[in-house]
Write a protein that holds these residues in place. Structure first.
Motif, PDB file in Angstrom:
ATOM      1  N   GLY A 210       0.814  -1.197   0.000  1.00  0.00           N
ATOM      2  CA  GLY A 210       0.000   0.000   0.000  1.00  0.00           C
ATOM      3  C   GLY A 210       0.851   1.253   0.000  1.00  0.00           C
ATOM      4  N   ARG A 211       0.189   2.382   0.051  1.00  0.00           N
ATOM      5  CA  ARG A 211       0.872   3.666   0.031  1.00  0.00           C
ATOM      6  C   ARG A 211       0.209   4.593   1.033  1.00  0.00           C
ATOM      7  NH1 ARG A 211       4.471   5.439  -3.132  1.00  0.00           N
ATOM      8  NH2 ARG A 211       4.184   3.662  -4.513  1.00  0.00           N
ATOM      9  N   CYS A 212       1.029   5.362   1.719  1.00  0.00           N
ATOM     10  CA  CYS A 212       0.515   6.323   2.691  1.00  0.00           C
ATOM     11  C   CYS A 212       0.095   7.600   1.980  1.00  0.00           C
ATOM     12  CB  CYS A 212       1.576   6.631   3.743  1.00  0.00           C
ATOM     13  SG  CYS A 212       1.981   5.221   4.811  1.00  0.00           S
ATOM     14  N   VAL A 213      -1.133   7.987   2.180  1.00  0.00           N
ATOM     15  CA  VAL A 213      -1.648   9.203   1.548  1.00  0.00           C
ATOM     16  C   VAL A 213      -2.302  10.062   2.622  1.00  0.00           C
ATOM     17  CG1 VAL A 213      -2.033   8.072  -0.677  1.00  0.00           C
ATOM     18  CG2 VAL A 213      -3.862   8.108   1.028  1.00  0.00           C
ATOM     19  N   PRO A 214      -2.364  11.361   2.388  1.00  0.00           N
ATOM     20  CA  PRO A 214      -2.941  12.242   3.417  1.00  0.00           C
ATOM     21  C   PRO A 214      -4.449  12.131   3.478  1.00  0.00           C
ATOM     22  CG  PRO A 214      -2.369  13.518   1.472  1.00  0.00           C
ATOM     23  CD  PRO A 214      -1.835  12.133   1.238  1.00  0.00           C
ATOM     24  N   VAL A 215      -5.000  12.342   4.662  1.00  0.00           N
ATOM     25  CA  VAL A 215      -6.443  12.426   4.803  1.00  0.00           C
ATOM     26  C   VAL A 215      -6.888  13.773   4.255  1.00  0.00           C
ATOM     27  CG1 VAL A 215      -6.476  10.905   6.803  1.00  0.00           C
ATOM     28  CG2 VAL A 215      -6.253  13.382   7.137  1.00  0.00           C
ATOM     29  N   PRO A 216      -8.118  13.890   3.783  1.00  0.00           N
ATOM     30  CA  PRO A 216      -8.575  15.164   3.207  1.00  0.00           C
ATOM     31  C   PRO A 216      -8.613  16.271   4.256  1.00  0.00           C
ATOM     32  CG  PRO A 216     -10.400  13.618   3.431  1.00  0.00           C
ATOM     33  CD  PRO A 216      -9.155  12.850   3.708  1.00  0.00           C
TER      34      PRO A 216
ATOM     35  N   ASP B  87      -4.258  -2.006   6.617  1.00  0.00           N
ATOM     36  CA  ASP B  87      -4.153  -1.547   8.001  1.00  0.00           C
ATOM     37  C   ASP B  87      -3.984  -0.038   8.023  1.00  0.00           C
ATOM     38  OD1 ASP B  87      -3.707  -1.081  10.622  1.00  0.00           O
ATOM     39  OD2 ASP B  87      -1.916  -2.352  10.797  1.00  0.00           O
ATOM     40  N   ASP B  88      -5.010   0.677   8.543  1.00  0.00           N
ATOM     41  CA  ASP B  88      -4.933   2.138   8.560  1.00  0.00           C
ATOM     42  C   ASP B  88      -3.823   2.658   9.460  1.00  0.00           C
ATOM     43  OD1 ASP B  88      -7.022   2.221   6.843  1.00  0.00           O
ATOM     44  OD2 ASP B  88      -8.552   2.592   8.375  1.00  0.00           O
TER      45      ASP B  88
ATOM     46  N   SER C 206      -3.369   7.667   5.627  1.00  0.00           N
ATOM     47  CA  SER C 206      -4.014   6.373   5.550  1.00  0.00           C
ATOM     48  C   SER C 206      -3.220   5.480   4.618  1.00  0.00           C
ATOM     49  CB  SER C 206      -5.450   6.501   5.014  1.00  0.00           C
ATOM     50  OG  SER C 206      -6.247   7.278   5.876  1.00  0.00           O
ATOM     51  N   CYS C 207      -3.224   4.211   4.917  1.00  0.00           N
ATOM     52  CA  CYS C 207      -2.559   3.238   4.053  1.00  0.00           C
ATOM     53  C   CYS C 207      -3.602   2.700   3.079  1.00  0.00           C
ATOM     54  CB  CYS C 207      -1.955   2.116   4.885  1.00  0.00           C
ATOM     55  SG  CYS C 207      -1.066   0.878   3.904  1.00  0.00           S
ATOM     56  N   VAL C 208      -3.397   2.942   1.791  1.00  0.00           N
ATOM     57  CA  VAL C 208      -4.360   2.522   0.776  1.00  0.00           C
ATOM     58  C   VAL C 208      -3.649   1.730  -0.312  1.00  0.00           C
ATOM     59  CG1 VAL C 208      -5.875   4.488   1.183  1.00  0.00           C
ATOM     60  CG2 VAL C 208      -4.099   4.644  -0.566  1.00  0.00           C
ATOM     61  N   ALA C 209      -4.394   0.882  -0.979  1.00  0.00           N
ATOM     62  CA  ALA C 209      -3.857   0.166  -2.132  1.00  0.00           C
ATOM     63  C   ALA C 209      -3.654   1.149  -3.275  1.00  0.00           C
ATOM     64  CB  ALA C 209      -4.812  -0.943  -2.552  1.00  0.00           C
TER      65      ALA C 209
END
Length: 401
Positions: free
Chosen positions: A80-86, A247-248, A257-260
């Protein structure tokens, strides 16, 4: 941190509505706080001075710049990749989905092409559409049937003339039927053979006045009350939203958040039910903006009812029959009668006896009517009550060194 040159990679998305995505390739400097950083945008051997101090400050994304051999934004072992929450925006960012999904926006596959499917390990969350092509209905031309009517009236007068049909101003004698005549055989006003009219044989031609018009006449009726029609409903753009359970907490930050992340051409986008403008997007999710709708549309397209104008060309017709004898057993001449036209019949062998007459085959001749109506009505539109708006994160950098 040393800054290197990188290429901003974009793909040919079909954008619904406004989109802030760049339209061309362009060289840009590595973003110190990017969504994704590749190894060559990070010093392989960071300085122990200022760079080392900066390495602990990961800014908005919490990147560890000292991790030179790993992608500092990856999580779940690279799955996954860590991306910012809005965050930020005129609308509260919390109204948007907390975690983005991977969104693919592409030209709708044509019939026979394989459908869009999510990458392995991901499940479909949205299958939406945009750029609706639904022109007005194509209506078949309206058609009108013939008019209908009845004919009951006979010609006003019948005369025997002492001259041919080509002559004028000649003497004539009445040859009408009896009062209340219904057109059946009658010997009223019969002429014997050799009858004289001022020195000329009387029986040289017979003139019948115009047949009266219809007693009743009904307008034409449409062949079909509403014409058949066809419609075209196509979506030019397809949207596929895919997600996976990760896994968040693996990003070790409440702001990430960790997202695919299947990579381009997928974008990471937060979503919200309804139709919203780009200005409503969270501040950190304004790279691209899309609005998608379900495949089924609200469609009330059709055609107006057909209509018919007044009848034209309708009338009455009949036949006049001339007989040698008074019992109408020996016919010697016959001529057609029609509404609006006088009829003249030359008598072969002038001066012969005209013993009887009859008017037969009286009937209505249908008229034609101009057709009207049948114009397209209604329209097809997206179901706005089920629309979903997507706001997307900035695209990935791809190093070209």
């Amino acid at each position: 941190m040393k800054k290197t040159m990188a290429l901003l990679f974009t793909v040919g998305f079909v954008v619904v509505g406004a989109c802030s995505a760049p339209e061309e390739f362009g060289l840009v400097e590595c973003n110190p706080d990017p969504f994704a950083v590749y190894n060559r945008c990070v010093d392989p051997e960071p300085d122990a001075g200022t760079d080392a101090a900066d390495a602990g400050d990961d800014g908005d994304l919490g990147l560890d710049a000292t991790a030179s051999n790993e992608d500092p934004t990856s999580c779940q072992g690279g799955a996954g990749r860590c991306v910012p929450v809005p965050e930020g925006g005129e609308q509260q960012a919390g109204l948007w989905s907390k975690e983005p999904i991977a969104l693919l926006v592409a030209t709708t596959p044509k019939k026979g092409d394989p459908p869009l499917v999510c990458p392995p390990g991901m499940v479909e969350q949205f299958r939406l559409h945009a750029d609706l092509d639904a022109p007005p209905a194509e209506c078949e031309p309206c058609e009108c049937g013939p008019s209908s009517g009845t004919c009951t009236e006979l010609p006003a007068s019948i005369e025997v003339r002492a001259g041919t049909c080509a002559e004028s101003g000649v003497m004539s004698v009445p040859f009408d039927g009896p009062a209340g005549w219904d057109g059946s055989c009658t010997s009223a006003n019969a002429l014997p053979a050799g009858a004289d009219c001022g020195g000329e044989p009387c029986a040289q031609s017979v003139v019948v006045s115009a047949l009266p018009g219809p007693t009743t006449e009904e307008p034409c009726q449409p062949v079909k009350a509403t014409p058949d029609f066809t419609t075209k409903t196509e979506w030019k753009t397809a949207m596929l939203g895919c997600t996976a359970n990760l896994d968040d907490d693996s990003c070790n930050s409440t702001k990430k958040s960790c997202v695919a992340d299947p990579g381009l051409p997928y974008l990471q986008c937060v979503h919200r039910e309804g139709t919203f403008s780009p200005e409503d997007c969270p501040m950190n999710y304004r790279f691209a903006w899309y609005v998608g709708s379900p495949e089924d549309v609200i469609d009330d397209r059709g055609c107006e009812d057909c209509a018919c104008g007044p009848p034209e060309g309708g009338g009455c017709k009949a036949s006049i029959r001339l007989y040698n004898d008074e019992a109408c057993t020996s016919q010697f001449e016959q001529g057609g009668l029609a509404s609006g036209y006088e009829k003249c019949i030359n008598v072969v062998t002038p001066g012969r006896a005209i013993g009887a007459k009859a008017i037969t085959d009286l009937e209505y001749v249908p008229g034609a009517c101009a057709s009207g109506g049948g114009t397209p009505r209604g329209l097809a539109a997206e179901d706005a009550s089920r629309a979903v708006t997507f706001c997307c994160l900035y695209s990935l950098y791809i190093d070209i060194q």
